[in-house]
Design an enzyme around this catalytic site. Structure first.
Site, PDB file in Angstrom:
ATOM      1  N   GLY A 176       3.192   0.905  -2.932  1.00 56.11           N
ATOM      2  CA  GLY A 176       4.061   1.960  -2.410  1.00 56.11           C
ATOM      3  C   GLY A 176       3.275   3.096  -1.776  1.00 56.11           C
ATOM      4  O   GLY A 176       2.340   3.623  -2.389  1.00 56.11           O
ATOM      5  N   TYR A 206      -5.159   8.671   6.712  1.00 58.16           N
ATOM      6  CA  TYR A 206      -4.676   7.477   5.997  1.00 58.16           C
ATOM      7  C   TYR A 206      -5.851   6.725   5.352  1.00 58.16           C
ATOM      8  O   TYR A 206      -5.835   6.425   4.151  1.00 58.16           O
ATOM      9  CB  TYR A 206      -3.922   6.578   6.984  1.00 58.16           C
ATOM     10  CG  TYR A 206      -3.629   5.190   6.465  1.00 58.16           C
ATOM     11  CD1 TYR A 206      -2.696   4.982   5.457  1.00 58.16           C
ATOM     12  CD2 TYR A 206      -4.309   4.076   6.981  1.00 58.16           C
ATOM     13  CE1 TYR A 206      -2.438   3.702   4.976  1.00 58.16           C
ATOM     14  CE2 TYR A 206      -4.049   2.805   6.507  1.00 58.16           C
ATOM     15  CZ  TYR A 206      -3.116   2.620   5.507  1.00 58.16           C
ATOM     16  OH  TYR A 206      -2.873   1.350   5.038  1.00 58.16           O
ATOM     17  N   ARG A 260      -6.897  -8.576  18.100  1.00 55.98           N
ATOM     18  CA  ARG A 260      -7.775  -8.075  17.027  1.00 55.98           C
ATOM     19  C   ARG A 260      -7.513  -8.802  15.717  1.00 55.98           C
ATOM     20  O   ARG A 260      -8.427  -9.116  14.953  1.00 55.98           O
ATOM     21  CB  ARG A 260      -7.557  -6.565  16.834  1.00 55.98           C
ATOM     22  CG  ARG A 260      -8.275  -5.994  15.604  1.00 55.98           C
ATOM     23  CD  ARG A 260      -8.075  -4.487  15.461  1.00 55.98           C
ATOM     24  NE  ARG A 260      -8.700  -3.962  14.256  1.00 55.98           N
ATOM     25  CZ  ARG A 260      -8.058  -3.772  13.107  1.00 55.98           C
ATOM     26  NH1 ARG A 260      -6.770  -4.068  12.997  1.00 55.98           N
ATOM     27  NH2 ARG A 260      -8.701  -3.300  12.050  1.00 55.98           N
TER      28      ARG A 260
HETATM   29  N1  NAD Z   1       0.430  -4.701   6.012  1.00 55.35           N
HETATM   30  C1  NAD Z   1      -0.853  -4.417   6.287  1.00 55.35           C
HETATM   31  O1  NAD Z   1      -1.424  -4.960   7.250  1.00 55.35           O
HETATM   32  C2  NAD Z   1      -1.643  -3.457   5.432  1.00 55.35           C
HETATM   33  C3  NAD Z   1      -3.003  -3.298   5.719  1.00 55.35           C
HETATM   34  C4  NAD Z   1      -3.765  -2.463   4.909  1.00 55.35           C
HETATM   35  C5  NAD Z   1      -3.175  -1.816   3.839  1.00 55.35           C
HETATM   36  N2  NAD Z   1      -1.863  -1.967   3.587  1.00 55.35           N
HETATM   37  C6  NAD Z   1      -1.267  -1.225   2.452  1.00 55.35           C
HETATM   38  O2  NAD Z   1      -0.454  -2.093   1.693  1.00 55.35           O
HETATM   39  C7  NAD Z   1       0.682  -1.381   1.181  1.00 55.35           C
HETATM   40  C8  NAD Z   1       1.958  -2.087   1.603  1.00 55.35           C
HETATM   41  O3  NAD Z   1       1.953  -2.161   3.017  1.00 55.35           O
HETATM   42  P1  NAD Z   1       3.182  -2.752   3.841  1.00 55.35           P
HETATM   43  O4  NAD Z   1       2.630  -3.312   5.095  1.00 55.35           O
HETATM   44  O5  NAD Z   1       4.019  -3.603   2.957  1.00 55.35           O
HETATM   45  O6  NAD Z   1       3.916  -1.402   4.216  1.00 55.35           O
HETATM   46  P2  NAD Z   1       5.483  -1.080   4.200  1.00 55.35           P
HETATM   47  O7  NAD Z   1       5.644   0.255   4.834  1.00 55.35           O
HETATM   48  O8  NAD Z   1       6.259  -2.232   4.731  1.00 55.35           O
HETATM   49  O9  NAD Z   1       5.772  -0.951   2.629  1.00 55.35           O
HETATM   50  C9  NAD Z   1       5.449   0.197   1.896  1.00 55.35           C
HETATM   51  C10 NAD Z   1       6.584   0.443   0.942  1.00 55.35           C
HETATM   52  O10 NAD Z   1       6.261   1.606   0.179  1.00 55.35           O
HETATM   53  C11 NAD Z   1       7.461   2.303  -0.022  1.00 55.35           C
HETATM   54  N3  NAD Z   1       7.174   3.710  -0.324  1.00 55.35           N
HETATM   55  C12 NAD Z   1       6.917   4.722   0.555  1.00 55.35           C
HETATM   56  N4  NAD Z   1       6.777   5.868  -0.125  1.00 55.35           N
HETATM   57  C13 NAD Z   1       6.915   5.566  -1.445  1.00 55.35           C
HETATM   58  C14 NAD Z   1       6.910   6.342  -2.619  1.00 55.35           C
HETATM   59  N5  NAD Z   1       6.727   7.665  -2.580  1.00 55.35           N
HETATM   60  N6  NAD Z   1       7.120   5.713  -3.797  1.00 55.35           N
HETATM   61  C15 NAD Z   1       7.321   4.384  -3.860  1.00 55.35           C
HETATM   62  N7  NAD Z   1       7.363   3.592  -2.769  1.00 55.35           N
HETATM   63  C16 NAD Z   1       7.168   4.190  -1.575  1.00 55.35           C
HETATM   64  C17 NAD Z   1       8.265   2.139   1.268  1.00 55.35           C
HETATM   65  O11 NAD Z   1       9.647   2.349   1.035  1.00 55.35           O
HETATM   66  C18 NAD Z   1       7.929   0.717   1.657  1.00 55.35           C
HETATM   67  O12 NAD Z   1       8.897  -0.213   1.200  1.00 55.35           O
HETATM   68  C19 NAD Z   1       0.585   0.046   1.727  1.00 55.35           C
HETATM   69  O13 NAD Z   1       0.018   0.863   0.717  1.00 55.35           O
HETATM   70  C20 NAD Z   1      -0.358  -0.090   2.905  1.00 55.35           C
HETATM   71  O14 NAD Z   1      -1.066   1.114   3.135  1.00 55.35           O
HETATM   72  C21 NAD Z   1      -1.063  -2.770   4.368  1.00 55.35           C
END
Ligand code: NAD
Length: 284
Positions: free
Chosen positions: A65, A138, A176
């Site tokens: 999250g 970030y 990429r």
């Molecule tokens: N998808 C990628 O390529 C990628 C790459 C590197 C890191 N990440 C990390 O993985 C995690 C998930 O990424 P994702 O792609 O599923 O993103 P996403 O935005 O689809 O999911 C993130 C979720 O976190 C929830 N959220 C936001 N604020 C919150 C809070 N205060 N409390 C609880 N939940 C909260 C949102 O509602 C959302 O459902 C994130 O932390 C992101 O930074 C993702």
């Protein structure tokens, strides 16, 4: 294992539900935005007491999250850094001794191809760098997340694995991602490995598929038992036809963090986050 997932309604959260259940885990699904149809309860990780309550009965946490790309410093700090602190503090309070953190390649985004010095299988790889080189606020929040994980390991003996996730989308979205893709199947496999590896301690490791063009090491994940079954190369013809052959000297392909290294600091990038915060859609 009974696993609390934060941010379970997001892209990665939804990819994990089926494979983790199939691997035998019982899941407690939570997100800022609850979803009855998916069995996802409300949890805002910026609320410390609610985070402790959500941990009841869990033996591990997968913390997803948060804000998934660049945003103003205050928002990033409140959600990604304080939120991670709340998760780790709640784990201590409730006796949870294993936490998997969704870190990012952007914690080490300013490393470049010339920093890849490990020779493996006829190519140069970037070993999991110990020192962060964040590319955005970030990325800095992910570096802060990692160092909080290290602190909680050293202080409390907690097993904490920070996954420096590459590009975890259903399919690689651009050229990429031919190097950085983490497939939906592989994200399930790497998280399961993190949950079950015997006594991993603290680690900050890359999480990507075994892509033909990858230049980041997957040794850290392999050491935990991860075996990648996917390779972005099958998407290469279509992506190269659209985007052209990647020019490795172009900063987008030369730096770990790609375009994040040059995005304006503190400017909200994610459309979902813009919606959450009532900001106008810049493309409208
Ligand atoms: N998808 C990628 O390529 C990628 C790459 C590197 C890191 N990440 C990390 O993985 C995690 C998930 O990424 P994702 O792609 O599923 O993103 P996403 O935005 O689809 O999911 C993130 C979720 O976190 C929830 N959220 C936001 N604020 C919150 C809070 N205060 N409390 C609880 N939940 C909260 C949102 O509602 C959302 O459902 C994130 O932390 C992101 O930074 C993702």
């Amino acid at each position: 294992m009974r696993v609390l997932i934060t941010g379970a309604g997001g892209r990665i959260g939804q990819m994990l539900i089926e494979p983790l259940r199939a691997a035998g885990h019982t899941l407690i699904l939570t997100d800022l935005h609850p979803d009855e149809s998916l069995g996802i309860d409300a949890l805002d990780v910026t609320n410390a007491a609610a985070t402790v309550a959500a941990c009841a009965g869990a033996s591990a946490i997968v913390h997803l999250g948060g804000i998934p790309s660049e945003a103003p410093f205050a928002d990033i700090n409140a959600v990604n850094v304080v939120g991670t602190y709340n998760v780790l503090a709640a784990a201590v309070e409730t006796g949870i001794d294993r936490v998997v953190l969704a870190s990012s390649n952007h914690a080490v985004g300013f490393y470049r191809r010339s920093d890849a010095t490990r020779s493996f299988d006829g190519r140069l790889e970037l070993a999991d760098p110990a020192a962060p080189r964040p590319d955005t606020f970030y990325g800095w929040s992910k570096a802060a997340m990692e160092s909080l994980g290290s602190l909680y390991h050293d202080r409390y003996g907690m097993d904490v694995i920070a996954l420096r996730i590459g590009t975890c989308f259903t399919t690689p979205p651009d050229a990429r991602a031919l190097t950085t893709w983490l497939s939906p199947g592989d994200v399930g496999r790497v998280v399961h490995a993190c949950l079950t590896a015997p006594k991993p301690g603290f680690r900050a490791i890359f999480a990507i598929s075994d892509n033909t063009r990858r230049w980041w090491s997957i040794d850290g994940a392999t050491a935990l038992g991860f075996v990648s079954e996917d390779d972005a190369e099958e998407f290469a013809p279509e992506l190269i036809a659209r985007d052209g052959e990647p020019d490795r000297s172009d900063p987008t392909h030369d730096r770990v963090g790609g375009t994040f290294c040059f995005a304006p600091l503190g400017e909200t990038m994610s459309p979902a986050v813009r919606r959450d915060r009532g900001l106008p859609d810049p493309t409208a």
